[in-house]
Design an enzyme around this catalytic site. Sequence first.
Site, PDB file in Angstrom:
ATOM      1  NE  ARG A 119      41.822  52.220  26.073  1.00 57.83           N
ATOM      2  CZ  ARG A 119      41.147  51.459  26.907  1.00 57.83           C
ATOM      3  NH1 ARG A 119      39.890  51.720  27.179  1.00 57.83           N
ATOM      4  NH2 ARG A 119      41.716  50.407  27.458  1.00 57.83           N
ATOM      5  CE  LYS A 152      39.938  45.992  35.962  1.00 57.56           C
ATOM      6  NZ  LYS A 152      40.341  46.503  34.648  1.00 57.56           N
ATOM      7  N   GLY A 174      44.462  50.620  32.560  1.00 53.64           N
ATOM      8  CA  GLY A 174      43.901  51.969  32.572  1.00 53.64           C
ATOM      9  C   GLY A 174      44.298  52.742  33.817  1.00 53.64           C
ATOM     10  N   GLY A 233      43.446  44.708  30.253  1.00 54.52           N
ATOM     11  CA  GLY A 233      43.167  43.272  30.128  1.00 54.52           C
ATOM     12  C   GLY A 233      43.911  42.679  28.938  1.00 54.52           C
TER      13      GLY A 233
END
Length: 401
Positions: free
Chosen positions: A37, A201, A358, A381
């Site tokens: 990042r 998730k 990630g 997300g």
Amino acid sequence: MLNKKSVDDINVKGQRVLVRCDFNVPLKDGKITDENRLVAALPTIKKLIADGGKVILCSHLGKPKGEPKPELSLAPVAKRLSELLGQEVKFAADPEVVGPNAKAAVEAMKDGEVVLLENTRYRAEETKNGEAFSKELASLADVFVNDAFGTAHRAHCSNVGVTQYVKTSVVGYLMQKEINFLGNAVNNPERPFVAILGGAKVADKLNVIANLLEKCDTLIIGGGMAYTFLKAKGYEVGTSLVDDEKIDYCKEMMEKAEKLGKKLLLPVDTTIAKEFPNPIDAEIEVSVVPSNEIPADMMGLDIGTKTAELYAEAVKSAKTVVWNGPMGVFENPILAKGTIAVAKSLAETDATTIIGGGDSAAAVNTLGFGDKMTHISTGGGASLEFLEGKELPGVAAANDL
Ligand SMILES: Nc1ncnc2c1ncn2[C@@H]1O[C@H](COP(=O)(O)OP(=O)(O)O)[C@@H](O)[C@H]1O
Ligand SMILES: O=C(OP(=O)(O)O)[C@H](O)COP(=O)(O)O
């Protein structure tokens, strides 16, 4: 193309420019363990320095829940960014983020200099998109640049609220690059278009399926996502990860796939163990069983061997592949086989390959396939919400072209 003004439409010479980045990087013992990042943010920062702007960077890091937490300070990021840029990034240590220290640091800036503010989530208003903190941030700058793609699905002060109080709000190069890649993949994909969903998730990601089914030709399900589907098919899934509230939804999705003539692939076999490995890389005993033969006291932790072959085969003929979420608990070498097989098949195809999330990015990188992918997204997300067809608030807030 993204219909928003970008850093290419402005020249910030002599101006104070506030740049929202996503510097939410993993830290271990104060060290950054994955700097993807940071590297991804460099082009925009360099452009603004070259313009001769006073470049004020800001970001969140983790979830300090509105109070200063030294272990979530952005100080290590300032240090590493200085090295990556080859120029000092002055860290404005300030528990109020925009308090006296930060104001003084900005006041003292010369053209072409860079300052990094403290973690924006040290302030409770940040995640509530509150007016006061948005105004404080805006007061530091003449121009606002949002380059935080990984945070674009949030509506917070530092990426949305602040835009109401500055004259000019544009997006950065990373934001442009991410949206253009993902936009092309979803709206104008070269076919066959294969989407692969996995990971843990489950609740978040299951919702994407309704929309993805309309767009892709084949949807492959693995990882922790698979067991809610298998349960919906009436199979025993033992102690595997399941979202019981989504069983009916999974049934609907299977019907929807059939109606639309889309392939929805579920694991035909599963790697099972007595319990989740603890520590995660512990040596554990596993076996592979057909997906409809998972014993009641066992849990599925990876796709099985046949499934891995089947999925690799499905990827072979694809022209576009979007992958979000590992196929198993890849952190454990015994449970990484499914993820490796899928990563390898993506690395070998000449299709456009896009990785989001990630853990998926970390998996692909640690397995050594990173440079074989067309695009590794900095947002998990955010990329999923974008693929779902939702408007990302962080993008919507920038000035239109
Ligand atoms: N069958 C499974 N059961 C439990 N956890 C799993 C399973 N398969 C994968 N996982 C876990 O999912 C995690 C990644 O999921 P997620 O956070 O959704 O992905 P991403 O960060 O790529 O969006 C990994 O830590 C992995 O160990
Ligand atoms: O890491 C992030 O998201 P991701 O884990 O979905 O990629 C972003 O920095 C957003 O962070 P948040 O999920 O704490 O708002």
